[in-house]
Every structure is written in structure tokens, then in C-alpha cells.
Design an enzyme around this catalytic site. Structure first.
Site, PDB file in Angstrom:
ATOM      1  N   GLN A  87       1.008  -0.268   0.417  1.00  0.00           N
ATOM      2  CA  GLN A  87      -0.333   0.464   0.073  1.00  0.00           C
ATOM      3  C   GLN A  87       0.781   1.044  -0.063  1.00  0.00           C
ATOM      4  O   GLN A  87       2.169   1.165   0.559  1.00  0.00           O
ATOM      5  CB  GLN A  87      -0.836   0.127   1.410  1.00  0.00           C
ATOM      6  CG  GLN A  87      -2.132  -1.509   1.445  1.00  0.00           C
ATOM      7  CD  GLN A  87      -3.011  -0.880   0.867  1.00  0.00           C
ATOM      8  OE1 GLN A  87      -3.419   0.412   0.187  1.00  0.00           O
ATOM      9  NE2 GLN A  87      -2.979  -1.671  -0.373  1.00  0.00           N
ATOM     10  N   PRO A  88       0.622   2.467  -0.748  1.00  0.00           N
ATOM     11  CA  PRO A  88       0.419   3.791  -0.604  1.00  0.00           C
ATOM     12  C   PRO A  88       1.215   4.690   0.418  1.00  0.00           C
ATOM     13  O   PRO A  88       0.005   3.817   0.984  1.00  0.00           O
ATOM     14  CB  PRO A  88       0.544   4.682  -1.920  1.00  0.00           C
ATOM     15  CG  PRO A  88      -0.779   3.700  -1.783  1.00  0.00           C
ATOM     16  CD  PRO A  88      -0.530   2.175  -1.719  1.00  0.00           C
TER      17      PRO A  88
ATOM     18  N   HIS B 171       2.502   7.961  -7.366  1.00  0.00           N
ATOM     19  CA  HIS B 171       3.681   9.069  -7.069  1.00  0.00           C
ATOM     20  C   HIS B 171       4.588   8.286  -7.068  1.00  0.00           C
ATOM     21  O   HIS B 171       4.018   6.137  -6.811  1.00  0.00           O
ATOM     22  CB  HIS B 171       3.741   9.655  -5.600  1.00  0.00           C
ATOM     23  CG  HIS B 171       3.597   8.764  -5.206  1.00  0.00           C
ATOM     24  ND1 HIS B 171       2.647   8.418  -3.928  1.00  0.00           N
ATOM     25  CD2 HIS B 171       4.144   7.772  -3.825  1.00  0.00           C
ATOM     26  CE1 HIS B 171       2.269   8.079  -2.717  1.00  0.00           C
ATOM     27  NE2 HIS B 171       3.301   7.803  -2.805  1.00  0.00           N
TER      28      HIS B 171
ATOM     29  N   HIS C 204       8.600   7.023  -6.699  1.00  0.00           N
ATOM     30  CA  HIS C 204      10.108   6.908  -6.052  1.00  0.00           C
ATOM     31  C   HIS C 204      11.202   6.606  -6.548  1.00  0.00           C
ATOM     32  O   HIS C 204      11.337   5.592  -7.216  1.00  0.00           O
ATOM     33  CB  HIS C 204       9.500   5.791  -4.802  1.00  0.00           C
ATOM     34  CG  HIS C 204       8.935   5.963  -3.788  1.00  0.00           C
ATOM     35  ND1 HIS C 204       8.791   6.671  -2.810  1.00  0.00           N
ATOM     36  CD2 HIS C 204       7.741   5.163  -3.786  1.00  0.00           C
ATOM     37  CE1 HIS C 204       7.360   6.821  -1.734  1.00  0.00           C
ATOM     38  NE2 HIS C 204       6.839   6.066  -2.492  1.00  0.00           N
TER      39      HIS C 204
END
Length: 320
Positions: free
Chosen positions: A250-251, A257, A259
Site C-alpha cells: 500500500q502507498p 506517485h 519513488h
């Protein structure tokens, strides 16, 4: 019980909501008014500590982290400016507590203020549990919780709208469908490229996480991958062969977005239970457009997370 269609309608309303007011507290000059409640997390290996307290009567979370050595300043450490306290001496071997000059003693402090109960829980050390999320579990448990318990992401919209952190932007593609903003993560001081860590935040609001990605997302994902790596090489001189590019699931917040981290950077969330390499995500979607709508995704949840509680209440952990 609400169906998926009702939940998606709520999701769209949430995405388009203008009700959040940007209440930005003043910049701190010191911690004089910070009252410590308790240390809620510490990591001796990473040299970090997280404290819950209050500033002006409001909850705050402060993350303290020892900064990396600046190679150009090492002479300041190994000089008469540094005092030594001997802790062990045996023949040619000695250990010391070293107290370098004040200018070299900086500690990175990240302040979340005012902090909500969700923030406090998020940064508190807790037992973790493994979830194998099937598409059905996502639809019936995870998605409804995402919609009902969404963190405020006004700070994301502030960045995209150039209201905040505009001077930190490394690269931007302003296209509303395929564009993104690339800027350093707050965890990186922009000094040592071996700890390079940036985040690309997409302009498009509808895509929340890995679960929403399909073949329609490929132009966006390829754009982020190639333009992001090109910008990093141009600005910081780091080639693509030394950069991990990945998504979390999970973000930590539900606005897509990506990374970008140096291969030598021990960035948080790089484990197999959270990081999904962008090049692999693109390849999987090319194999099947609905790959991430069909796939079982594995992640960990912490004991105080709302998501853990929802899965526990459903009886999921009783089967293990």
C-alpha cells in the site's frame, strides 16, 4: 450495503473536493514550545527517533534523524575542534565518544503539526501482519476503507499547484494526462547522491494506486520512467543504472506517485512486501491490461492501522 459503483462515485467526489482549507502553521525557529509526550518509535540502526508531543496545545510528531557525513567537512571532525572522551583502550585499539563542533552536529528534524491521530498511529512502532489481498478483498475491504478514511492530501495539491515547494522542483512535465512533478523527498538533504531519493507526483487526480493502473496508464508510466531518469542524470549526474524506480503498495497516500532512489540508499519501503519496480509494472500491464485488477497483492499492515482492524474484523487473520 453500498456497491462498487456508489463507492467509486464517492471516490470521484473526494478527488474533486475543494472543501479542504490550507491552514499552514508558522515555520518553527526552535523547539521551545514543544512538550514531549512519549517516544513512539526509534531505530538504532538507522539512527532515527520519532516523538509525539504538543506545540501550542496541538498534537505534533517530530522525526529526528542523524544526517550523513559530508566528505568535504571531515577535516572539521578530525581536528582540535573535536573533543574526545575515551571509552575503551586496549593496546593499539581505542574507542571514543567524539564531540565535533556545533556546525557539524545538525540533526534532520521533520515536523508534522498539527498532527492527527492517524499521523500519530502511522509513525508509532507496532507489530506487523501479512495480508494477501485478492481482488475481492480489495473491493470489499480495502477500497471502502480508502474512500472513508482518506488522509488529507492538500499538501500534494499545494505542490502540484506551485503553492508550496516550487523552488524544490527538479523537473516538471505539465501535461494533465501524462505529466508529473519530480522533487526531492523530505528524507533526502540533496547533498550526498548515494542517498538520492526523489518522488514523482502525477498531475492526474483519478489514479490512486497500483490497483488503478491499466494499459491506458502506460503512456503516463513510461513518461515518468524515462523523463524522471533523464532529469536525475542531468541534474545530479546519477545514471539510470544506479536508480531504483518503484511504486509502493500500500502507498502512504492515495495519489499516484513514483519513488526514485539510489541503489545504495536504504530507502524505507524497499522490501518485497511493498515495493513494485516500475519497469516490472509496465511489463506486467503489457502482458495483461487488467493485471493489477486481477492479481493478488501482498503487503503488511500494522496493528493500529485501520486496514488491519478491518481485515481482523472480517475474520481474515483467523484463517492463518
Amino acid at each position: 450495503m453500498e456497491g462498487t459503483g456508489d463507492l467509486l462515485n464517492k471516490k470521484r467526489k473526494l478527488e474533486n473536493s475543494d472543501e479542504i482549507v490550507d491552514k499552514c502553521p508558522p515555520v518553527l525557529k526552535n523547539f521551545k514550545d514543544f512538550n514531549i509526550n512519549k517516544v513512539i518509535a526509534e531505530n538504532p540502526r538507522c539512527k532515527t527517533a520519532t516523538i509525539h508531543g504538543q506545540i501550542a496545545g496541538e498534537d505534533a510528531v517530530v522525526l529526528l534523524e542523524k544526517t550523513a557525513f559530508d566528505a568535504s567537512h571531515l577535516g572539521n571532525y578530525l581536528s582540535e575542534l573535536t573533543t574526545l572522551n575515551n571509552t575503551l583502550k586496549n593496546d593499539i585499539y581505542g574507542t571514543y565518544d567524539a564531540f565535533p563542533p556545533l556546525i557539524e552536529n545538525a540533526i534532520r528534524a521533520t515536523v508534522i503539526h498539527p498532527a492527527t491521530e492517524k499521523h500519530i498511529k502511522k509513525y508509532t512502532d507496532q507489530p506487523c501482519y501479512v495480508v494477501h489481498e485478492t481482488p475481492e478483498l480489495y473491493t470489499n475491504i480495502t477500497l471502502p476503507l480508502i474512500i472513508s478514511k482518506q488522509f488529507s492530501i492538500q499538501w500534494v495539491y499545494n505542490i502540484l499547484g506551485k503553492k508550496k515547494e516550487a523552488d524544490r522542483i527538479v523537473f516538471e512535465d505539465p501535461d494533465p494526462e501524462q505529466g508529473f512533478v519530480l522533487l526531492p523527498d523530505m528524507k533526502w538533504d540533496c547533498k550526498d547522491t548515494r542517498s538520492l531519493y526523489l518522488v514523482a507526483i502525477v498531475h492526474k487526480h483519478e489514479v490512486k494506486s497500483l490497483r488503478d493502473l491499466t494499459a491506458d496508464s502506460l503512456p503516463l508510466l513510461n513518461n515518468i520512467l524515462h523523463k524522471g531518469l533523464d532529469a536525475i542524470k542531468e541534474r545530479f549526474g546519477v545514471p539510470s543504472s544506479q536508480v531504483h524506480v518503484y511504486l509502493h503498495y500500500q502507498p502512504s497516500y492515495y495519489h499516484l506517485h513514483v519513488h526514485f532512489a539510489h541503489v545504495q540508499c536504504e530507502a524505507p519501503g524497499m522490501g518485497a512486501d511493498r515495493a513494485h519496480m516500475l519497469i516490472d509494472v509496465i511489463d506486467n500491464i503489457q502482458i495483461a491490461s487488467n493485471f493489477y485488477q486481477r492479481k493478488t497483492l501482498t503487503f503488511t499492515v500494522r496493528e493500529e492501522d485501520d486496514l488491519y482492524k478491518k481485515y481482523k474484523d472480517s475474520g481474515y487473520f483467523d484463517k492463518s
